[in-house]
Write an enzyme that holds these catalytic residues in place. Structure first.
Site, PDB file in Angstrom:
ATOM      1  N   SER A   1       1.009  -1.464   0.208  1.00 22.09           N
ATOM      2  CA  SER A   1       0.505  -0.586   0.273  1.00 22.09           C
ATOM      3  C   SER A   1       0.605   1.312   0.033  1.00 22.09           C
ATOM      4  CB  SER A   1      -1.355   0.253   1.125  1.00 22.09           C
ATOM      5  OG  SER A   1      -2.080   0.982   1.049  1.00 22.09           O
TER       6      SER A   1
ATOM      7  N   GLU B   1     -10.122  -4.547  -5.653  1.00 21.62           N
ATOM      8  CA  GLU B   1      -9.041  -3.134  -5.513  1.00 21.62           C
ATOM      9  C   GLU B   1      -9.752  -2.349  -5.513  1.00 21.62           C
ATOM     10  OE1 GLU B   1      -5.417  -2.644  -3.525  1.00 21.62           O
ATOM     11  OE2 GLU B   1      -5.013  -5.090  -3.511  1.00 21.62           O
TER      12      GLU B   1
ATOM     13  N   HIS C   1      -7.307  -5.508  -0.638  1.00 20.68           N
ATOM     14  CA  HIS C   1      -6.297  -5.211  -0.890  1.00 20.68           C
ATOM     15  C   HIS C   1      -5.585  -5.613   0.473  1.00 20.68           C
ATOM     16  CE1 HIS C   1      -4.419  -0.893  -1.007  1.00 20.68           C
ATOM     17  NE2 HIS C   1      -3.922  -0.720   0.459  1.00 20.68           N
TER      18      HIS C   1
END
Length: 312
Positions: free
Chosen positions: A151, A246, A276
């Site tokens: 991320s 996602e 995610h």
């Protein structure tokens, strides 16, 4: 398997989603950042993996070595955790870090880079570069170091390599990106096409996190803020893993396309039905184990740890 009259069995992915929602549902507009961080660490911080943990100051940045048995001392992964530059820590990622270390047979150095809003861009990037410089000062060679992150941490992996390239400094041998957040302007079509499928992350939330990180002072299209807008020429081989559900799916897909066009060796894995950073949910998801096994194969391809052990 279900039987007539039974409730429909809970799918593994739904168990993972429930873990996330159990944290989010306790937050509101009055919840402090400190509370969010402690809740996230408490929810995801446990690990019983057979690895050793050693606290360290990596160039002035708080960090931790995660060391599996018999890991070579001359090879390492430098890991940047996710959390939207707002939450997350070494503690919240300790199980994921341990599983990557065990699967790859490699030491992992994870750092607690500075978070926003207290420390906005480029504080996190400065910490990432300081930690890498410290590793090299300790005698590690660039061709024996892999960058990895999820991320926002995937963003840092790319931004750090771009900054190193621009300064004429040596890059790591390769990089692993899990659901990387590469576009803080959130322009990808998946923010619309995956809005219903993604149970957690929506575009307004993503833009709020970007504003929190930038503080209105930096351009979200600056390549060191959003690597999707960078010239990616000269970067080392990349492994990108992302879930098909996602909203940030296109942050990975578009990055992979641009990297290939720039001559970068890219392997993109889009995992059907996954959310995610699904790799964090090994207790619920068999896909998480398979994804980490794929990461281990990529690490061996570039660090040659298992190959060297087999020949010794």
């Amino acid at each position: 398997m279900t039987r007539a009259g039974d409730d429909i069995a809970t799918a593994p992915i739904d168990l993972a989603i429930a873990r996330i929602r159990a944290v989010y549902r306790n937050w509101n507009r009055d919840t402090t950042v400190a509370r969010m961080r402690s809740d996230w660490d408490a929810a995801f911080g446990g690990s019983t993996a057979p690895v050793k943990y050693e606290r360290v100051s990596a160039g002035g940045v708080d960090g931790e070595w995660i060391i599996p048995a018999d890991a070579p001392e001359d090879k390492a992964i430098l890991y940047f955790h996710g959390g939207g530059f707002r939450i997350g820590s070494v503690a919240s990622h300790r199980e994921l870090l341990a599983q990557i270390a065990l699967a790859g047979g490699c030491r992992v150095l994870a750092i607690n880079y500075r978070l926003a809003p207290e420390h906005r861009f480029p504080a996190a990037l400065d910490d990432a570069l300081a930690a890498y410089g410290w590793m090299l000062d300790q005698g590690l060679k660039p061709d024996s170091v892999v960058f990895a992150g999820d991320s926002a941490g995937g963003n840092l992996v790319l931004a750090a390599m771009l900054a190193l390239r621009e300064r004429g400094l040596p890059l790591p041998v390769s990089a692993v990106l899990m659901s990387p957040w590469t576009d803080l302007a959130a322009t990808g079509a998946s923010y619309v096409s995956r809005a219903e499928a993604d149970p957690i992350h929506q575009r307004p939330m993503i833009l709020a996190l970007a504003k929190n990180y930038l503080g209105g002072q930096a351009d979200p299209c600056d390549p060191l803020v959003s690597p999707l807008y960078a010239d990616l020429k000269g970067l080392p081989p990349l492994l990108i893993q992302v879930g098909d559900r996602e909203t940030v799916l296109d942050d990975s897909v578009m990055l992979a396309d641009l990297a290939r066009a720039a001559g970068v060796d890219v392997h993109l894995e889009v995992w059907d039905g996954m959310i995610h950073v699904f790799q964090m949910f090994g207790a619920e998801l068999p896909e998480a184990h398979r994804a980490i096994a794929s990461i281990a194969g990529f690490l061996n391809l570039h660090l040659h740890i298992k190959t060297e052990r087999a020949s010794s």
